[in-house]
Design a protein around this motif. Structure first.
Motif, PDB file in Angstrom:
ATOM      1  N   ALA A  79      38.247  40.358  23.773  1.00 59.70           N
ATOM      2  CA  ALA A  79      37.913  40.025  24.865  1.00 59.70           C
ATOM      3  C   ALA A  79      38.961  39.116  25.514  1.00 59.70           C
ATOM      4  CB  ALA A  79      36.642  39.271  25.027  1.00 59.70           C
ATOM      5  N   GLN A  80      39.692  38.363  25.004  1.00 58.69           N
ATOM      6  CA  GLN A  80      40.669  37.473  25.582  1.00 58.69           C
ATOM      7  C   GLN A  80      41.931  38.515  25.966  1.00 58.69           C
ATOM      8  OE1 GLN A  80      42.138  34.136  23.269  1.00 58.69           O
ATOM      9  NE2 GLN A  80      43.616  33.578  24.814  1.00 58.69           N
ATOM     10  N   ALA A  81      42.325  39.200  24.945  1.00 58.01           N
ATOM     11  CA  ALA A  81      43.215  40.326  25.084  1.00 58.01           C
ATOM     12  C   ALA A  81      43.035  41.436  26.071  1.00 58.01           C
ATOM     13  CB  ALA A  81      43.599  41.090  23.937  1.00 58.01           C
ATOM     14  N   ALA A  82      41.854  41.554  26.482  1.00 65.13           N
ATOM     15  CA  ALA A  82      41.542  42.584  27.438  1.00 65.13           C
ATOM     16  C   ALA A  82      41.626  41.741  28.930  1.00 65.13           C
ATOM     17  CB  ALA A  82      40.178  43.073  27.272  1.00 65.13           C
ATOM     18  N   ALA A  83      41.364  40.629  29.148  1.00 59.20           N
ATOM     19  CA  ALA A  83      41.412  39.922  30.017  1.00 59.20           C
ATOM     20  C   ALA A  83      42.902  39.494  30.439  1.00 59.20           C
ATOM     21  CB  ALA A  83      40.817  38.558  29.909  1.00 59.20           C
ATOM     22  N   GLU A  84      43.751  39.364  29.484  1.00 56.68           N
ATOM     23  CA  GLU A  84      45.234  39.246  29.795  1.00 56.68           C
ATOM     24  C   GLU A  84      45.677  40.412  30.347  1.00 56.68           C
ATOM     25  OE1 GLU A  84      46.911  37.470  26.193  1.00 56.68           O
ATOM     26  OE2 GLU A  84      45.852  35.388  26.535  1.00 56.68           O
ATOM     27  N   ALA A  85      45.488  41.579  29.439  1.00 56.80           N
ATOM     28  CA  ALA A  85      45.867  43.012  30.012  1.00 56.80           C
ATOM     29  C   ALA A  85      45.481  43.144  31.469  1.00 56.80           C
ATOM     30  CB  ALA A  85      45.496  43.987  29.015  1.00 56.80           C
ATOM     31  N   GLN A  86      44.436  42.925  31.977  1.00 52.64           N
ATOM     32  CA  GLN A  86      43.763  43.118  33.342  1.00 52.64           C
ATOM     33  C   GLN A  86      44.406  42.449  34.223  1.00 52.64           C
ATOM     34  OE1 GLN A  86      41.869  45.563  34.439  1.00 52.64           O
ATOM     35  NE2 GLN A  86      42.220  44.758  36.521  1.00 52.64           N
ATOM     36  N   GLN A  87      44.924  40.987  33.935  1.00 50.45           N
ATOM     37  CA  GLN A  87      45.817  40.408  34.649  1.00 50.45           C
ATOM     38  C   GLN A  87      47.093  40.591  34.813  1.00 50.45           C
ATOM     39  OE1 GLN A  87      44.436  37.646  36.434  1.00 50.45           O
ATOM     40  NE2 GLN A  87      46.526  37.579  37.553  1.00 50.45           N
ATOM     41  N   ALA A  88      47.694  41.302  33.722  1.00 46.45           N
ATOM     42  CA  ALA A  88      48.907  41.711  33.699  1.00 46.45           C
ATOM     43  C   ALA A  88      48.877  42.965  34.536  1.00 46.45           C
ATOM     44  CB  ALA A  88      49.488  42.087  32.356  1.00 46.45           C
ATOM     45  N   ARG A  89      48.157  43.844  34.654  1.00 46.02           N
ATOM     46  CA  ARG A  89      48.118  45.132  35.326  1.00 46.02           C
ATOM     47  C   ARG A  89      48.029  44.699  36.929  1.00 46.02           C
ATOM     48  NH1 ARG A  89      45.165  47.434  31.070  1.00 46.02           N
ATOM     49  NH2 ARG A  89      43.394  46.530  31.695  1.00 46.02           N
ATOM     50  N   VAL A 109      46.907  39.428  48.955  1.00 47.56           N
ATOM     51  CA  VAL A 109      45.466  39.288  48.521  1.00 47.56           C
ATOM     52  C   VAL A 109      44.721  40.447  48.196  1.00 47.56           C
ATOM     53  CG1 VAL A 109      43.343  38.204  49.269  1.00 47.56           C
ATOM     54  CG2 VAL A 109      45.519  37.191  50.159  1.00 47.56           C
ATOM     55  N   GLY A 110      44.024  40.362  47.173  1.00 40.35           N
ATOM     56  CA  GLY A 110      43.156  41.503  46.773  1.00 40.35           C
ATOM     57  C   GLY A 110      43.507  41.812  45.139  1.00 40.35           C
ATOM     58  N   SER A 111      42.658  42.428  44.478  1.00 42.58           N
ATOM     59  CA  SER A 111      42.640  42.794  43.308  1.00 42.58           C
ATOM     60  C   SER A 111      42.843  44.420  42.861  1.00 42.58           C
ATOM     61  CB  SER A 111      41.657  42.216  42.563  1.00 42.58           C
ATOM     62  OG  SER A 111      40.350  42.815  42.984  1.00 42.58           O
ATOM     63  N   THR A 112      42.558  45.424  44.082  1.00 41.73           N
ATOM     64  CA  THR A 112      42.733  46.744  43.867  1.00 41.73           C
ATOM     65  C   THR A 112      43.795  47.156  44.514  1.00 41.73           C
ATOM     66  OG1 THR A 112      41.325  47.079  45.562  1.00 41.73           O
ATOM     67  CG2 THR A 112      40.288  46.849  43.535  1.00 41.73           C
ATOM     68  N   GLU A 113      44.214  48.322  44.573  1.00 41.95           N
ATOM     69  CA  GLU A 113      45.385  48.913  45.100  1.00 41.95           C
ATOM     70  C   GLU A 113      44.888  49.189  46.777  1.00 41.95           C
ATOM     71  OE1 GLU A 113      48.506  52.554  44.858  1.00 41.95           O
ATOM     72  OE2 GLU A 113      46.784  52.341  43.380  1.00 41.95           O
TER      73      GLU A 113
END
Length: 182
Positions: A79-89, A109-113
């Motif tokens: 779960a921690q690795a997935a959160a870090e990967a999402q933040q990196a993306r 500002v924003g979290s999607t394209e």
């Protein structure tokens, strides 16, 4: 009879307490030094209780951690690795969008394209530009022949206040042209 009335009047006067006698004795303020000592003792008791509770909480956490199964530990790590990967993306998407649009990354500002694209449009509209600038050049390979090679600045140079002050005009021009993304 007059004697009885006179005697009756005297006890009534004596029975009435003046504020200077009994009432004042009952509302005397406690000794400030005694109060201070009392509160210090209570504070010490609370501090001792807090230390004991902290030690117990630490031992509880250790026991809880030791009783976890390997599966639980692996699930937490995943779960921690997935959160870090999402933040990196998200960071990569933000950097790519900022570089393409020629706007500072920290203003997006924003979290999607789509949200980032809308943020770019708002920034460009605020800046006064209605069209997005062309993508910045990554190297001098696409520069016309005879043109000067673009200046390359390293991050430590840009963070050095004296270097920045000496080359401020060039750095700002490079930022406007999209060659530097901070």
């Amino acid at each position: 009879m007059s004697d009885t009335t006179g005697t009756e009047a005297e006890p009534t006067a004596d029975a009435t307490q003046t504020p200077e006698t009994g009432a004042e004795q009952q509302t005397q303020e406690p000794d400030p030094i005694a109060e201070l000592e009392k509160w210090k003792a209570l504070a010490r008791q609370n501090e001792a209780r807090a230390k004991a509770n902290a030690d117990k909480a630490k031992r509880f956490d250790e026991i809880e951690e030791s009783t976890k199964t390997e599966l639980q530990k692996a699930q937490e790590a995943a779960a921690q690795a997935a959160a870090e990967a999402q933040q990196a993306r998200l960071d990569a998407l933000r950097a790519r969008t900022a570089a393409t649009a020629g706007v500072p990354e920290d203003l997006l500002v924003g979290s999607t394209e789509d949200e980032l694209a809308a943020s770019v449009q708002r920034l460009l509209a605020f800046k006064g530009a209605t069209e997005q600038p062309a993508a910045p050049r990554s190297s001098g390979a696409d520069a016309p022949a005879g043109a000067a090679k673009p200046t390359v600045y390293r991050a430590e140079q840009l963070n050095d206040p004296e270097f920045y002050k000496a080359h401020r005009a060039d750095i700002l021009r490079a930022q406007q042209e999209g060659r530097i993304i901070l």
